[in-house]
Design an enzyme around this catalytic site. Sequence first.
Site, PDB file in Angstrom:
ATOM      1  N   LEU A  12       0.719  -0.940   0.015  1.00  0.00           N
ATOM      2  CA  LEU A  12      -0.043   0.143  -0.013  1.00  0.00           C
ATOM      3  C   LEU A  12       0.848   1.177  -0.194  1.00  0.00           C
ATOM      4  O   LEU A  12       1.800   1.322   0.886  1.00  0.00           O
ATOM      5  CB  LEU A  12      -0.881  -0.152   1.334  1.00  0.00           C
ATOM      6  N   ASP A  13       0.553   2.141  -1.055  1.00  0.00           N
ATOM      7  CA  ASP A  13       1.560   3.131  -0.905  1.00  0.00           C
ATOM      8  C   ASP A  13       1.415   4.167   0.510  1.00  0.00           C
ATOM      9  O   ASP A  13       0.593   3.894   1.316  1.00  0.00           O
ATOM     10  CB  ASP A  13       1.333   4.234  -2.120  1.00  0.00           C
ATOM     11  N   GLU A  14       2.550   4.960   0.664  1.00  0.00           N
ATOM     12  CA  GLU A  14       2.375   5.541   1.698  1.00  0.00           C
ATOM     13  C   GLU A  14       1.482   6.479   2.255  1.00  0.00           C
ATOM     14  O   GLU A  14       0.813   6.598   3.412  1.00  0.00           O
ATOM     15  CB  GLU A  14       3.784   6.693   1.676  1.00  0.00           C
TER      16      GLU A  14
END
Length: 187
Positions: free
Chosen positions: A46-48
């Site tokens: 999951l991206d930041e």
Amino acid sequence: MHQHFKIYKPYGMLSQFASNANKQKRKRFLGELGQFPAGTMPIGRLDEKSEGLLLLTTDGKLSNHINSSGIEKEYYALVDGDISDDKILELQKGVEIGFDGKKYQTKACKVYKLNEVPNFPERSKKIRDMRHGPISWVSITLTEGKFRQVRKMTSAVGFPTLRLVRVRVGDILLENLQVGDVNSIAM
């Protein structure tokens, strides 16, 4: 014997345990959430700026299977504006997004507008709300996972994502986890 975990990855945390890169010295990593066995790895990412369900495992074969087998991943996206039925249909059919400097046509997927606001914990960083114009929540279920795909898809139809929460991977649900919670699970 392998171990498996599900966590509620917070907004602002990277889906990795550490980094030696100078530009990431001030970033937050999964190791903040607790002690994990040696060899533990995230299943996917999951991206930041995304949050929600992230699976961890010590089994590399299981990780590869989940990442490459077309297992459904469901996301709830808060989008800027009151998304219309025709835009939902566009998303369902697949839209053109940019990926690795090229155009990419996303696969058909399940998309619907949520009738009620999901009951998620308040996010650590504030996001705009209805006082600044209409917003809506949509469910998007994918069997592929390109870099920032959901965000690119909603932007492609004119409704940028303001908040993105993964709520399901296959049959595993986020359920009532709170931000930062870690649970052991059987897989």
